[in-house]
Design an enzyme around this catalytic site. Structure first.
Site, PDB file in Angstrom:
ATOM      1  N   LYS A 190     -94.797   7.818   5.838  1.00 51.63           N
ATOM      2  CA  LYS A 190     -95.365   6.743   7.136  1.00 51.63           C
ATOM      3  C   LYS A 190     -96.962   6.976   6.887  1.00 51.63           C
ATOM      4  O   LYS A 190     -97.455   7.561   6.006  1.00 51.63           O
ATOM      5  CB  LYS A 190     -95.131   7.571   8.393  1.00 51.63           C
ATOM      6  CG  LYS A 190     -93.726   7.434   8.658  1.00 51.63           C
ATOM      7  CD  LYS A 190     -92.722   5.998   8.789  1.00 51.63           C
ATOM      8  CE  LYS A 190     -91.453   5.708   8.524  1.00 51.63           C
ATOM      9  NZ  LYS A 190     -90.418   6.538   9.128  1.00 51.63           N
TER      10      LYS A 190
HETATM   11  C1  LIG Z   1     -88.817   6.570   9.657  1.00 55.84           C
HETATM   12  C2  LIG Z   1     -88.365   5.637  10.772  1.00 55.84           C
HETATM   13  C3  LIG Z   1     -87.753   6.355  11.897  1.00 55.84           C
HETATM   14  C4  LIG Z   1     -87.285   7.739  11.730  1.00 55.84           C
HETATM   15  O1  LIG Z   1     -88.310   8.661  11.899  1.00 55.84           O
HETATM   16  P1  LIG Z   1     -88.207  10.201  11.243  1.00 55.84           P
HETATM   17  O2  LIG Z   1     -89.419  10.799  11.563  1.00 55.84           O
HETATM   18  O3  LIG Z   1     -87.925  10.096   9.715  1.00 55.84           O
HETATM   19  O4  LIG Z   1     -86.977  10.889  11.924  1.00 55.84           O
HETATM   20  C5  LIG Z   1     -87.175   5.599  12.814  1.00 55.84           C
HETATM   21  N1  LIG Z   1     -87.423   4.135  12.685  1.00 55.84           N
HETATM   22  C6  LIG Z   1     -88.075   3.636  11.659  1.00 55.84           C
HETATM   23  C7  LIG Z   1     -88.115   2.058  11.782  1.00 55.84           C
HETATM   24  C8  LIG Z   1     -88.506   4.275  10.584  1.00 55.84           C
HETATM   25  O5  LIG Z   1     -88.937   3.715   9.619  1.00 55.84           O
END
Ligand SMILES: *Cc1c(COP(=O)(O)O)cnc(C)c1O
EC number: 2.6.1.102
Length: 381
Positions: A190
């Site tokens: 992210k």
């Molecule tokens: C990455 C992501 C998640 C989940 O986040 P994690 O920290 O990996 O559990 C949920 N929704 C979207 C749209 C994502 O890209």
């Protein structure tokens, strides 16, 4: 063989180690501690929301949010179809039933007309959703004014999944601040990362206090560990929160760099017929990932060929998310398409995400552009 170029890899700044060292020096290694409080306070201030709870992942934040919004077994929950499975799996954790909503071509995010039709159907069927999980894809906000107005009209709260859009704005207001509850992710890929983590935000302090309680095994305030409801071990640790505080300080730089990466791609490939993910007026995307769609037909084959070409040159590119309504896991879940047909499926077939990290060097991006030009020529785009 040249060095591999990643889609989106962690990019640490200079202050993270100082925060982590502080956690070690003060022996705040165990969960909770001053960095958790600080990270929550600083993130809430950044997005302009009253309160925040730091948790172990974005998925955990969504799971807690569903519980806070009263989702129970058998309930219906609406969710954007074009997303990562982390958005919708928590619906199944609650034994609730997902209903998927298509994208609009303008933002690639939830289509307000399809949402309206889903609500009309739900009213007829007596299956009004407990909430709507609204995803902001690839750093880009959904059409907030239209969607929030529809949900308000039906009296159904929005859970804003801003996992991919921390740092984005919609009409000047921060992504993640539009729902009754918003969530963020700090997974390794992210825009900022704590190696793994998430945050739940809300203006309603009672919701956030309850999220913190549920995330620490729902312990009642008693020395002997009294429990009256199911809890989870979902809290973020003080060490990881320290990394998050350092990352938050460089977030605006990271957004600027990702947007610059996108502009560089767009300018370099201006002669091509590919179409870049749009950025509607009034929305400022982070361009978490630089994405485009291939023109023409025979898309699945040409997309695969293009990705294989880049892979042979050690460049990690990906198709756009496979929509949830096409996943075997969610077979049979109702889906409401855009009036022109299944937009999410078209984006999946034709869409490509390019290496977009804020630590992508100029040389690496030049290499991607050179190979992408050749790959596009090969697949006739
Ligand atoms: C990455 C992501 C998640 C989940 O986040 P994690 O920290 O990996 O559990 C949920 N929704 C979207 C749209 C994502 O890209």
């Amino acid at each position: 063989m040249s060095q591999r170029i990643w889609l989106s890899s962690p990019h640490l700044g200079e202050e993270e180690t100082a925060f982590v060292e502080d956690a070690f020096k003060t022996n705040w290694i165990a969960p909770l501690g001053p960095h958790v409080d600080g990270f929550e306070r600083e993130l809430a201030a950044y997005v302009g929301v009253g309160h925040a709870a730091a948790v172990s992942s974005g998925t955990a934040a969504i799971h807690l949010a569903l519980i806070l919004l009263g989702v129970k077994a058998g309930d219906t929950v609406f969710c954007s179809s074009l997303t990562f499975v982390g958005s919708s799996n928590p619906i199944l954790y609650c034994n609730a039933q997902p209903v998927f909503i298509d994208s609009q071509p303008e933002s690639w995010n939830m289509c307000p007309q399809a949402l309206e039709r889903a609500f009309e159907w739900a009213r007829r069927e007596g299956r009004m959703p407990r909430c709507v999980i609204l995803v902001n894809l690839y750093g880009q906000s959904a059409d907030m004014d239209a969607i929030v107005a529809i949900c308000e009209r039906y009296g159904v709260p929005v859970l804003e999944d801003a996992a991919e859009s921390l740092g984005a704005t919609y009409k000047g207001r921060a992504s993640g601040s539009f729902g009754r509850i918003g969530i963020f992710s700090f997974n390794g890929n992210k825009i900022i990362t704590t190696s793994g983590g998430g945050m739940l935000v809300a203006d309603d302090e009672a919701l956030v206090v309850r999220a913190r309680k549920l995330s620490t095994q729902a312990r009642e305030p008693a020395a002997h560990y009294e429990h009256t409801e199911i809890g989870f071990n979902y809290r973020m640790s003080n060490v990881l929160a320290g990394i998050g505080r350092g990352q938050l300080r460089v977030l605006d730089d990271r957004v600027a760099k990702r947007r610059q990466v996108f502009e560089t791609y767009r300018n370099a490939l201006a002669g091509s017929a590919i179409e870049w993910m749009p950025e509607p007026a009034g929305m400022r995307s982070t361009r978490w990932l630089s994405c485009f769609t291939l023109p023409g037909g025979d898309l699945a084959r040409r997309q695969a060929e293009l990705l294989q070409f880049l892979e042979r040159h050690s460049i990690e590119a990906r198709p756009v998310w496979k929509p949830m309504h096409l996943q075997p896991l969610y077979r049979g879940a109702p889906f409401f398409a855009h009036e022109s047909g299944d937009v999410a499926a078209r984006l999946f077939e034709s869409g490509i995400c390019l290496p977009s990290g804020s630590n992508l060097t100029d040389d690496q991006q030049a290499r991607v552009i050179e190979q992408l030009r050749r790959a596009l020529a090969q697949v006739g785009a």
